[in-house]
Design an enzyme around this catalytic site. Structure first.
Site, PDB file in Angstrom:
ATOM      1  N   HIS A   1       0.834  -1.199   0.000  1.00 18.90           N
ATOM      2  CA  HIS A   1       0.000   0.000   0.000  1.00 18.90           C
ATOM      3  C   HIS A   1       0.869   1.250   0.000  1.00 18.90           C
ATOM      4  CE1 HIS A   1      -4.042   1.860   1.088  1.00 18.90           C
ATOM      5  NE2 HIS A   1      -4.326   0.957   0.167  1.00 18.90           N
TER       6      HIS A   1
ATOM      7  N   ASP B   1      -9.638  11.163  -4.820  1.00 20.09           N
ATOM      8  CA  ASP B   1      -8.464  10.971  -3.981  1.00 20.09           C
ATOM      9  C   ASP B   1      -7.767  12.312  -3.793  1.00 20.09           C
ATOM     10  OD1 ASP B   1      -6.017   9.665  -2.790  1.00 20.09           O
ATOM     11  OD2 ASP B   1      -7.036   7.876  -3.517  1.00 20.09           O
TER      12      ASP B   1
ATOM     13  N   HIS C   1     -12.083   8.123  -1.806  1.00 20.59           N
ATOM     14  CA  HIS C   1     -10.910   7.332  -1.423  1.00 20.59           C
ATOM     15  C   HIS C   1      -9.862   8.191  -0.703  1.00 20.59           C
ATOM     16  CE1 HIS C   1      -7.480   4.443  -2.368  1.00 20.59           C
ATOM     17  NE2 HIS C   1      -8.397   3.648  -1.886  1.00 20.59           N
TER      18      HIS C   1
ATOM     19  N   GLU D   1       2.737   0.600   4.341  1.00 22.92           N
ATOM     20  CA  GLU D   1       2.209   1.941   4.105  1.00 22.92           C
ATOM     21  C   GLU D   1       3.337   2.971   4.092  1.00 22.92           C
ATOM     22  OE1 GLU D   1      -1.013   2.533   3.646  1.00 22.92           O
ATOM     23  OE2 GLU D   1      -2.077   0.851   4.575  1.00 22.92           O
TER      24      GLU D   1
END
Length: 455
Positions: free
Chosen positions: A139, A170, A361, A389
Protein backbone atom coordinates in the site's frame (compact mmCIF):
# COMPACT_ATOMS: atom_id res chain seq x y z
CA UNK A 1 0.14 12.46 31.94
CA UNK A 2 -1.23 14.14 28.79
CA UNK A 3 1.48 16.82 29.03
CA UNK A 4 4.13 14.08 29.08
CA UNK A 5 2.57 12.46 26.00
CA UNK A 6 2.63 15.79 24.18
CA UNK A 7 6.28 16.35 25.07
CA UNK A 8 7.20 12.86 23.87
CA UNK A 9 5.26 13.42 20.63
CA UNK A 10 7.08 16.67 19.94
CA UNK A 11 10.41 15.03 20.73
CA UNK A 12 9.71 12.19 18.30
CA UNK A 13 8.68 14.61 15.57
CA UNK A 14 11.94 16.46 16.13
CA UNK A 15 13.86 13.22 15.63
CA UNK A 16 12.42 12.63 12.15
CA UNK A 17 14.49 13.61 9.10
CA UNK A 18 13.17 16.57 7.12
CA UNK A 19 14.06 17.92 3.70
CA UNK A 20 13.70 21.65 3.03
CA UNK A 21 11.60 22.75 0.08
CA UNK A 22 9.82 25.88 -1.10
CA UNK A 23 6.15 26.65 -1.64
CA UNK A 24 6.85 26.90 -5.37
CA UNK A 25 7.98 23.26 -5.43
CA UNK A 26 4.60 21.79 -4.53
CA UNK A 27 1.42 21.80 -6.59
CA UNK A 28 -1.94 20.73 -5.21
CA UNK A 29 -4.07 18.98 -7.86
CA UNK A 30 -7.78 19.00 -7.14
CA UNK A 31 -9.47 16.44 -9.40
CA UNK A 32 -8.90 13.01 -10.92
CA UNK A 33 -9.03 14.14 -14.56
CA UNK A 34 -6.19 16.60 -13.95
CA UNK A 35 -4.28 13.89 -12.09
CA UNK A 36 -4.48 11.64 -15.14
CA UNK A 37 -3.34 14.42 -17.44
CA UNK A 38 -0.33 15.15 -15.25
CA UNK A 39 0.67 11.47 -15.30
CA UNK A 40 0.66 11.53 -19.11
CA UNK A 41 2.62 14.80 -19.24
CA UNK A 42 5.23 13.55 -16.78
CA UNK A 43 5.69 10.26 -18.65
CA UNK A 44 6.29 12.16 -21.88
CA UNK A 45 8.74 14.54 -20.22
CA UNK A 46 10.73 11.90 -18.32
CA UNK A 47 14.38 11.68 -19.36
CA UNK A 48 16.03 9.22 -16.97
CA UNK A 49 13.61 7.34 -14.68
CA UNK A 50 10.01 6.45 -13.95
CA UNK A 51 9.37 4.58 -10.68
CA UNK A 52 5.77 3.82 -9.75
CA UNK A 53 4.38 2.10 -6.65
CA UNK A 54 0.66 1.41 -6.41
CA UNK A 55 -1.67 -1.29 -5.15
CA UNK A 56 -2.59 -2.26 -8.71
CA UNK A 57 -2.49 -1.31 -12.40
CA UNK A 58 -5.70 -2.51 -13.99
CA UNK A 59 -6.25 -3.95 -17.46
CA UNK A 60 -8.90 -1.48 -18.62
CA UNK A 61 -9.09 1.57 -20.89
CA UNK A 62 -7.20 3.93 -18.57
CA UNK A 63 -4.65 1.26 -17.65
CA UNK A 64 -4.04 0.55 -21.33
CA UNK A 65 -3.72 4.23 -22.20
CA UNK A 66 -1.13 4.93 -19.51
CA UNK A 67 0.78 1.74 -20.34
CA UNK A 68 0.85 2.76 -24.01
CA UNK A 69 2.39 6.05 -22.92
CA UNK A 70 5.05 4.15 -20.97
CA UNK A 71 5.96 1.95 -23.94
CA UNK A 72 6.00 4.96 -26.27
CA UNK A 73 8.38 6.77 -23.90
CA UNK A 74 10.62 3.69 -23.72
CA UNK A 75 10.65 3.39 -27.48
CA UNK A 76 11.80 7.01 -27.84
CA UNK A 77 14.27 6.76 -24.95
CA UNK A 78 15.44 3.13 -24.56
CA UNK A 79 17.71 4.04 -21.64
CA UNK A 80 14.73 5.28 -19.62
CA UNK A 81 14.70 3.33 -16.34
CA UNK A 82 11.10 2.18 -15.73
CA UNK A 83 10.07 0.18 -12.68
CA UNK A 84 6.41 -0.37 -11.76
CA UNK A 85 5.75 -2.08 -8.42
CA UNK A 86 2.31 -3.43 -7.54
CA UNK A 87 0.99 -5.93 -5.03
CA UNK A 88 1.99 -9.49 -5.91
CA UNK A 89 -1.32 -11.09 -4.96
CA UNK A 90 -3.62 -8.39 -6.33
CA UNK A 91 -1.92 -8.56 -9.73
CA UNK A 92 -2.55 -12.29 -10.04
CA UNK A 93 -6.26 -12.46 -9.31
CA UNK A 94 -9.42 -11.13 -10.90
CA UNK A 95 -11.60 -8.41 -9.42
CA UNK A 96 -13.76 -9.53 -6.51
CA UNK A 97 -16.90 -11.15 -7.89
CA UNK A 98 -15.72 -10.97 -11.50
CA UNK A 99 -15.54 -13.91 -13.88
CA UNK A 100 -12.19 -15.65 -14.08
CA UNK A 101 -10.31 -14.31 -17.07
CA UNK A 102 -6.75 -13.25 -17.68
CA UNK A 103 -5.27 -11.46 -14.69
CA UNK A 104 -3.44 -8.14 -14.70
CA UNK A 105 -0.11 -9.96 -14.60
CA UNK A 106 -1.11 -11.96 -17.69
CA UNK A 107 -1.87 -8.68 -19.41
CA UNK A 108 1.50 -7.20 -18.39
CA UNK A 109 3.16 -10.22 -20.00
CA UNK A 110 1.04 -9.97 -23.17
CA UNK A 111 1.95 -6.30 -23.56
CA UNK A 112 5.63 -7.02 -23.14
CA UNK A 113 5.44 -9.77 -25.77
CA UNK A 114 3.82 -7.31 -28.17
CA UNK A 115 6.92 -5.15 -27.75
CA UNK A 116 9.49 -7.94 -27.58
CA UNK A 117 11.29 -6.62 -30.66
CA UNK A 118 12.31 -3.63 -28.49
CA UNK A 119 14.02 -6.03 -26.03
CA UNK A 120 12.96 -4.13 -22.93
CA UNK A 121 13.73 -5.48 -19.48
CA UNK A 122 10.85 -6.32 -17.16
CA UNK A 123 8.98 -3.25 -15.94
CA UNK A 124 6.30 -4.74 -13.67
CA UNK A 125 7.28 -6.28 -10.33
CA UNK A 126 5.09 -7.89 -7.69
CA UNK A 127 5.69 -7.19 -4.01
CA UNK A 128 4.37 -9.92 -1.65
CA UNK A 129 3.90 -8.18 1.71
CA UNK A 130 2.50 -11.36 3.23
CA UNK A 131 1.82 -14.94 2.19
CA UNK A 132 -1.87 -14.14 1.67
CA UNK A 133 -3.42 -10.94 0.38
CA UNK A 134 -5.91 -10.76 3.23
CA UNK A 135 -3.03 -10.43 5.71
CA UNK A 136 -1.20 -7.57 4.05
CA UNK A 137 -0.65 -5.83 0.72
CA UNK A 138 1.69 -3.30 -0.86
CA UNK A 139 0.00 0.00 0.00
CA UNK A 140 3.03 2.21 -0.60
CA UNK A 141 2.22 5.23 -2.79
CA UNK A 142 4.22 7.56 -4.99
CA UNK A 143 5.16 8.03 -8.65
CA UNK A 144 8.64 9.36 -9.44
CA UNK A 145 9.39 10.97 -12.81
CA UNK A 146 13.04 12.09 -12.88
CA UNK A 147 13.16 14.49 -9.90
CA UNK A 148 9.41 14.98 -9.53
CA UNK A 149 7.20 13.08 -7.08
CA UNK A 150 3.50 12.71 -7.86
CA UNK A 151 1.89 11.43 -4.67
CA UNK A 152 -1.63 10.03 -4.41
CA UNK A 153 -3.56 7.18 -2.83
CA UNK A 154 -4.88 6.29 -6.28
CA UNK A 155 -4.04 3.21 -8.32
CA UNK A 156 -4.17 3.04 -12.12
CA UNK A 157 -7.60 2.19 -13.54
CA UNK A 158 -10.67 3.76 -15.14
CA UNK A 159 -12.39 5.05 -12.05
CA UNK A 160 -9.29 6.52 -10.37
CA UNK A 161 -8.47 8.40 -13.58
CA UNK A 162 -12.05 9.47 -14.45
CA UNK A 163 -11.86 7.61 -17.75
CA UNK A 164 -15.57 7.04 -18.41
CA UNK A 165 -17.11 10.06 -16.65
CA UNK A 166 -17.07 8.29 -13.31
CA UNK A 167 -14.38 8.92 -10.73
CA UNK A 168 -12.97 7.79 -7.39
CA UNK A 169 -11.93 10.90 -5.53
CA UNK A 170 -8.46 10.97 -3.98
CA UNK A 171 -5.76 13.50 -3.10
CA UNK A 172 -3.03 14.46 -5.57
CA UNK A 173 0.18 16.40 -4.93
CA UNK A 174 3.12 17.10 -7.21
CA UNK A 175 6.44 17.88 -5.53
CA UNK A 176 9.53 18.92 -7.47
CA UNK A 177 12.39 17.94 -5.19
CA UNK A 178 15.33 15.83 -6.34
CA UNK A 179 16.32 14.63 -2.85
CA UNK A 180 12.77 13.50 -2.06
CA UNK A 181 12.60 11.68 -5.41
CA UNK A 182 15.99 10.06 -4.74
CA UNK A 183 14.85 8.94 -1.30
CA UNK A 184 11.74 7.22 -2.68
CA UNK A 185 13.70 5.53 -5.47
CA UNK A 186 16.50 4.41 -3.12
CA UNK A 187 13.91 2.82 -0.82
CA UNK A 188 12.46 0.89 -3.76
CA UNK A 189 15.87 -0.23 -4.95
CA UNK A 190 17.29 -1.29 -1.58
CA UNK A 191 14.26 -2.56 0.31
CA UNK A 192 12.06 -3.93 -2.46
CA UNK A 193 13.76 -4.68 -5.79
CA UNK A 194 16.89 -6.05 -4.11
CA UNK A 195 14.88 -8.80 -2.40
CA UNK A 196 14.58 -12.27 -3.94
CA UNK A 197 10.78 -12.38 -3.51
CA UNK A 198 10.05 -9.20 -5.47
CA UNK A 199 9.79 -10.79 -8.90
CA UNK A 200 8.84 -9.75 -12.43
CA UNK A 201 5.15 -10.03 -13.29
CA UNK A 202 5.45 -9.40 -17.02
CA UNK A 203 6.97 -12.83 -17.69
CA UNK A 204 5.44 -16.16 -18.66
CA UNK A 205 6.85 -18.27 -15.84
CA UNK A 206 6.09 -16.89 -12.39
CA UNK A 207 6.54 -19.01 -9.28
CA UNK A 208 3.50 -19.93 -7.22
CA UNK A 209 3.17 -18.09 -3.93
CA UNK A 210 3.46 -21.36 -2.00
CA UNK A 211 6.89 -21.91 -3.54
CA UNK A 212 8.27 -18.71 -1.98
CA UNK A 213 6.19 -18.63 1.21
CA UNK A 214 9.07 -18.86 3.66
CA UNK A 215 11.03 -16.21 1.75
CA UNK A 216 7.99 -13.92 1.93
CA UNK A 217 7.88 -14.27 5.72
CA UNK A 218 11.56 -13.33 5.94
CA UNK A 219 11.05 -10.43 3.57
CA UNK A 220 8.14 -9.05 5.62
CA UNK A 221 10.13 -9.26 8.84
CA UNK A 222 13.12 -7.47 7.31
CA UNK A 223 10.96 -4.81 5.71
CA UNK A 224 9.14 -4.14 8.98
CA UNK A 225 12.34 -3.82 11.02
CA UNK A 226 14.80 -2.27 8.56
CA UNK A 227 12.73 -0.49 5.92
CA UNK A 228 12.99 3.29 6.16
CA UNK A 229 13.72 6.30 3.97
CA UNK A 230 17.21 7.81 4.06
CA UNK A 231 17.75 11.54 3.55
CA UNK A 232 20.69 13.87 3.00
CA UNK A 233 20.91 17.63 3.69
CA UNK A 234 18.18 17.63 6.32
CA UNK A 235 16.85 20.55 8.37
CA UNK A 236 15.57 20.81 11.92
CA UNK A 237 11.93 20.31 12.82
CA UNK A 238 9.66 23.36 12.84
CA UNK A 239 12.20 25.84 11.44
CA UNK A 240 11.15 26.10 7.81
CA UNK A 241 8.89 24.51 5.20
CA UNK A 242 9.99 20.89 5.10
CA UNK A 243 8.88 17.37 4.27
CA UNK A 244 9.61 13.96 5.77
CA UNK A 245 8.93 10.65 3.97
CA UNK A 246 7.74 7.92 6.35
CA UNK A 247 7.33 4.16 6.07
CA UNK A 248 5.50 1.69 8.28
CA UNK A 249 4.68 -2.02 8.40
CA UNK A 250 3.27 -3.79 11.43
CA UNK A 251 2.86 -2.15 14.81
CA UNK A 252 6.04 -2.65 16.84
CA UNK A 253 8.48 -0.35 15.03
CA UNK A 254 6.08 1.49 12.78
CA UNK A 255 7.31 5.06 12.41
CA UNK A 256 4.33 6.08 10.30
CA UNK A 257 1.82 4.84 12.90
CA UNK A 258 3.71 6.57 15.68
CA UNK A 259 3.87 9.82 13.73
CA UNK A 260 0.12 9.73 13.13
CA UNK A 261 -0.49 9.33 16.87
CA UNK A 262 2.00 12.12 17.58
CA UNK A 263 0.13 14.45 15.23
CA UNK A 264 -3.05 13.77 17.20
CA UNK A 265 -1.21 14.49 20.46
CA UNK A 266 0.22 17.88 19.45
CA UNK A 267 -3.11 19.38 18.32
CA UNK A 268 -3.50 22.83 19.85
CA UNK A 269 -6.71 23.98 18.17
CA UNK A 270 -8.07 21.74 15.44
CA UNK A 271 -7.64 18.42 13.67
CA UNK A 272 -9.07 17.38 10.30
CA UNK A 273 -9.14 13.70 9.30
CA UNK A 274 -10.09 12.09 5.99
CA UNK A 275 -10.73 8.35 5.70
CA UNK A 276 -12.80 6.33 3.20
CA UNK A 277 -13.46 3.42 5.58
CA UNK A 278 -14.76 4.45 9.01
CA UNK A 279 -12.92 1.98 11.19
CA UNK A 280 -10.33 3.69 13.41
CA UNK A 281 -7.84 1.56 15.37
CA UNK A 282 -8.60 1.63 19.07
CA UNK A 283 -5.50 3.73 19.80
CA UNK A 284 -6.72 6.51 17.48
CA UNK A 285 -10.23 6.37 18.91
CA UNK A 286 -8.74 6.97 22.35
CA UNK A 287 -6.69 9.90 21.04
CA UNK A 288 -9.83 11.41 19.50
CA UNK A 289 -11.69 10.99 22.78
CA UNK A 290 -8.83 12.65 24.66
CA UNK A 291 -8.78 15.61 22.27
CA UNK A 292 -12.52 16.14 22.61
CA UNK A 293 -12.27 16.11 26.39
CA UNK A 294 -9.58 18.79 26.13
CA UNK A 295 -11.91 20.99 24.08
CA UNK A 296 -10.14 20.63 20.70
CA UNK A 297 -12.04 20.95 17.42
CA UNK A 298 -12.18 17.81 15.28
CA UNK A 299 -13.55 17.42 11.76
CA UNK A 300 -13.87 13.97 10.20
CA UNK A 301 -14.66 13.62 6.49
CA UNK A 302 -15.75 10.11 5.55
CA UNK A 303 -17.39 8.60 2.49
CA UNK A 304 -21.11 7.88 2.55
CA UNK A 305 -21.80 4.16 2.14
CA UNK A 306 -22.90 4.69 -1.49
CA UNK A 307 -19.53 6.37 -2.15
CA UNK A 308 -17.65 3.30 -0.93
CA UNK A 309 -15.85 1.35 -3.65
CA UNK A 310 -17.43 -1.89 -2.36
CA UNK A 311 -21.01 -0.55 -2.48
CA UNK A 312 -23.56 -2.61 -4.44
CA UNK A 313 -27.00 -1.03 -5.06
CA UNK A 314 -29.87 -3.06 -3.55
CA UNK A 315 -31.24 -3.58 -7.08
CA UNK A 316 -28.19 -5.72 -7.94
CA UNK A 317 -27.39 -9.27 -6.71
CA UNK A 318 -25.87 -9.25 -3.23
CA UNK A 319 -22.24 -10.31 -2.66
CA UNK A 320 -20.51 -10.59 0.69
CA UNK A 321 -18.09 -7.74 -0.10
CA UNK A 322 -21.14 -5.53 -0.58
CA UNK A 323 -21.78 -5.63 3.18
CA UNK A 324 -18.58 -3.72 3.95
CA UNK A 325 -19.96 -0.20 3.33
CA UNK A 326 -22.79 -0.98 5.75
CA UNK A 327 -20.34 -2.28 8.33
CA UNK A 328 -18.36 0.97 8.11
CA UNK A 329 -21.56 3.01 8.33
CA UNK A 330 -22.62 1.05 11.41
CA UNK A 331 -19.26 1.96 12.96
CA UNK A 332 -20.01 5.61 12.17
CA UNK A 333 -23.41 5.43 13.84
CA UNK A 334 -21.95 3.91 17.02
CA UNK A 335 -19.13 6.48 17.06
CA UNK A 336 -21.53 9.39 16.53
CA UNK A 337 -23.82 8.09 19.24
CA UNK A 338 -20.90 7.77 21.68
CA UNK A 339 -19.76 11.34 21.05
CA UNK A 340 -23.23 12.82 20.56
CA UNK A 341 -22.63 15.65 23.06
CA UNK A 342 -19.63 16.91 21.06
CA UNK A 343 -21.56 16.82 17.79
CA UNK A 344 -24.36 18.75 19.46
CA UNK A 345 -22.07 21.50 20.78
CA UNK A 346 -20.23 21.78 17.44
CA UNK A 347 -16.87 20.62 18.74
CA UNK A 348 -16.99 17.44 16.63
CA UNK A 349 -18.01 17.81 13.00
CA UNK A 350 -18.65 14.68 10.96
CA UNK A 351 -19.08 15.15 7.22
CA UNK A 352 -20.19 12.41 4.81
CA UNK A 353 -19.15 12.69 1.17
CA UNK A 354 -21.42 11.70 -1.72
CA UNK A 355 -21.47 12.73 -5.38
CA UNK A 356 -23.83 10.64 -7.49
CA UNK A 357 -22.32 7.27 -8.42
CA UNK A 358 -18.77 8.42 -7.80
CA UNK A 359 -16.68 7.04 -4.93
CA UNK A 360 -14.46 8.46 -2.20
CA UNK A 361 -10.91 7.33 -1.42
CA UNK A 362 -9.34 10.24 0.48
CA UNK A 363 -6.98 9.83 3.38
CA UNK A 364 -4.98 12.37 5.35
CA UNK A 365 -4.53 14.56 8.39
CA UNK A 366 -4.37 18.34 8.87
CA UNK A 367 -3.23 19.82 12.21
CA UNK A 368 -3.54 23.49 13.19
CA UNK A 369 -2.86 24.73 9.63
CA UNK A 370 0.78 23.79 10.28
CA UNK A 371 1.11 20.07 9.58
CA UNK A 372 -0.33 18.02 6.77
CA UNK A 373 0.08 14.30 6.19
CA UNK A 374 -0.18 12.93 2.65
CA UNK A 375 -0.70 9.18 2.86
CA UNK A 376 -2.43 6.12 1.47
CA UNK A 377 -3.01 4.93 5.05
CA UNK A 378 -6.75 4.37 5.61
CA UNK A 379 -6.38 4.97 9.37
CA UNK A 380 -7.94 1.58 10.07
CA UNK A 381 -6.68 -1.60 11.81
CA UNK A 382 -5.64 -3.17 8.52
CA UNK A 383 -3.36 -0.24 7.70
CA UNK A 384 -2.16 -0.19 11.31
CA UNK A 385 -1.14 -3.85 11.48
CA UNK A 386 -1.04 -5.59 8.10
CA UNK A 387 -0.29 -3.44 5.05
CA UNK A 388 2.98 -1.79 3.97
CA UNK A 389 2.21 1.94 4.10
CA UNK A 390 3.99 5.22 3.58
CA UNK A 391 3.31 8.93 3.87
CA UNK A 392 4.78 12.40 3.44
CA UNK A 393 4.65 14.70 6.45
CA UNK A 394 4.72 18.39 5.56
CA UNK A 395 5.73 20.84 8.29
CA UNK A 396 4.78 24.44 7.47
CA UNK A 397 5.61 26.62 10.52
CA UNK A 398 5.31 29.90 8.58
CA UNK A 399 2.05 28.73 6.93
CA UNK A 400 3.33 29.34 3.42
CA UNK A 401 0.95 26.69 2.04
CA UNK A 402 -2.09 27.84 3.99
CA UNK A 403 -4.06 29.02 0.95
CA UNK A 404 -3.52 25.69 -0.82
CA UNK A 405 -4.32 23.74 2.37
CA UNK A 406 -7.66 25.53 2.63
CA UNK A 407 -8.40 25.28 -1.07
CA UNK A 408 -7.89 21.52 -0.98
CA UNK A 409 -10.21 21.16 2.00
CA UNK A 410 -12.80 23.38 0.35
CA UNK A 411 -12.78 21.07 -2.68
CA UNK A 412 -13.11 18.01 -0.46
CA UNK A 413 -16.03 19.53 1.47
CA UNK A 414 -18.00 20.46 -1.65
CA UNK A 415 -19.99 17.21 -1.80
CA UNK A 416 -20.39 16.66 1.94
CA UNK A 417 -23.22 16.87 4.41
CA UNK A 418 -22.74 17.62 8.10
CA UNK A 419 -24.10 15.02 10.48
CA UNK A 420 -26.29 16.75 13.07
CA UNK A 421 -27.34 13.68 15.06
CA UNK A 422 -26.36 10.02 15.07
CA UNK A 423 -29.94 9.03 14.21
CA UNK A 424 -29.39 10.47 10.71
CA UNK A 425 -27.20 7.43 10.06
CA UNK A 426 -29.24 4.34 9.18
CA UNK A 427 -29.59 1.57 11.73
CA UNK A 428 -28.89 -2.08 10.87
CA UNK A 429 -32.64 -2.78 10.76
CA UNK A 430 -32.97 -0.34 7.87
CA UNK A 431 -30.41 -2.16 5.71
CA UNK A 432 -31.30 -4.58 2.88
CA UNK A 433 -32.24 -7.97 4.33
CA UNK A 434 -29.12 -9.87 3.12
CA UNK A 435 -26.93 -7.19 4.74
CA UNK A 436 -28.88 -7.36 7.99
CA UNK A 437 -28.53 -11.12 8.17
CA UNK A 438 -24.79 -11.06 7.50
CA UNK A 439 -23.95 -8.28 9.98
CA UNK A 440 -26.10 -9.84 12.69
CA UNK A 441 -24.43 -13.19 12.06
CA UNK A 442 -21.00 -11.56 12.39
CA UNK A 443 -22.05 -10.03 15.71
CA UNK A 444 -23.58 -13.28 16.98
CA UNK A 445 -20.42 -15.24 16.19
CA UNK A 446 -18.28 -12.35 17.50
CA UNK A 447 -16.59 -12.29 14.11
CA UNK A 448 -17.22 -8.59 13.52
CA UNK A 449 -13.97 -7.59 15.28
CA UNK A 450 -11.94 -9.96 13.11
CA UNK A 451 -13.65 -8.66 9.97
CA UNK A 452 -12.90 -5.06 10.97
CA UNK A 453 -9.27 -5.99 11.55
CA UNK A 454 -8.56 -7.41 8.09
CA UNK A 455 -10.89 -5.37 5.83
Amino acid sequence: MSTDKTKRAIQHLKELSYLPFTAEQIEFIYDSASFKQRIIELIRQAESRIYITALYWQNDEAGQQILNEIYCAKQKKPALDVKILVDWHRAQRNLLGAEKTKTNSDWYNDERLKNEDLKFDSMFFGVPVNTREVFGVLHIKGFVFDNTVLYSGASINNVYLNQLNKYRYDRYHLINNSELADSLVNFIQHHLLAENVVLPLDVTNRPKTKEIRQSIRTFRKNLATKGQYKLQNTVSFKEELSISPLFGLGNSRNILNRTIKDLFRIVEKNLVICTPYFNFPRSLQLEIQSLLKKGKQIEIIVGDKVANDFYIPPSQPFKIAGALPYLYEHNLRLFSQKFEQYIKNGQLMVRTWKDGENSYHLKGIWVDDTYILLTGNNLNPRAWWLDAENGLLICDPKRELLAQFHKELDYIRRHTQILKHYSEVEDINQYPLPVQKLLKKFARLKADKLVKMIL
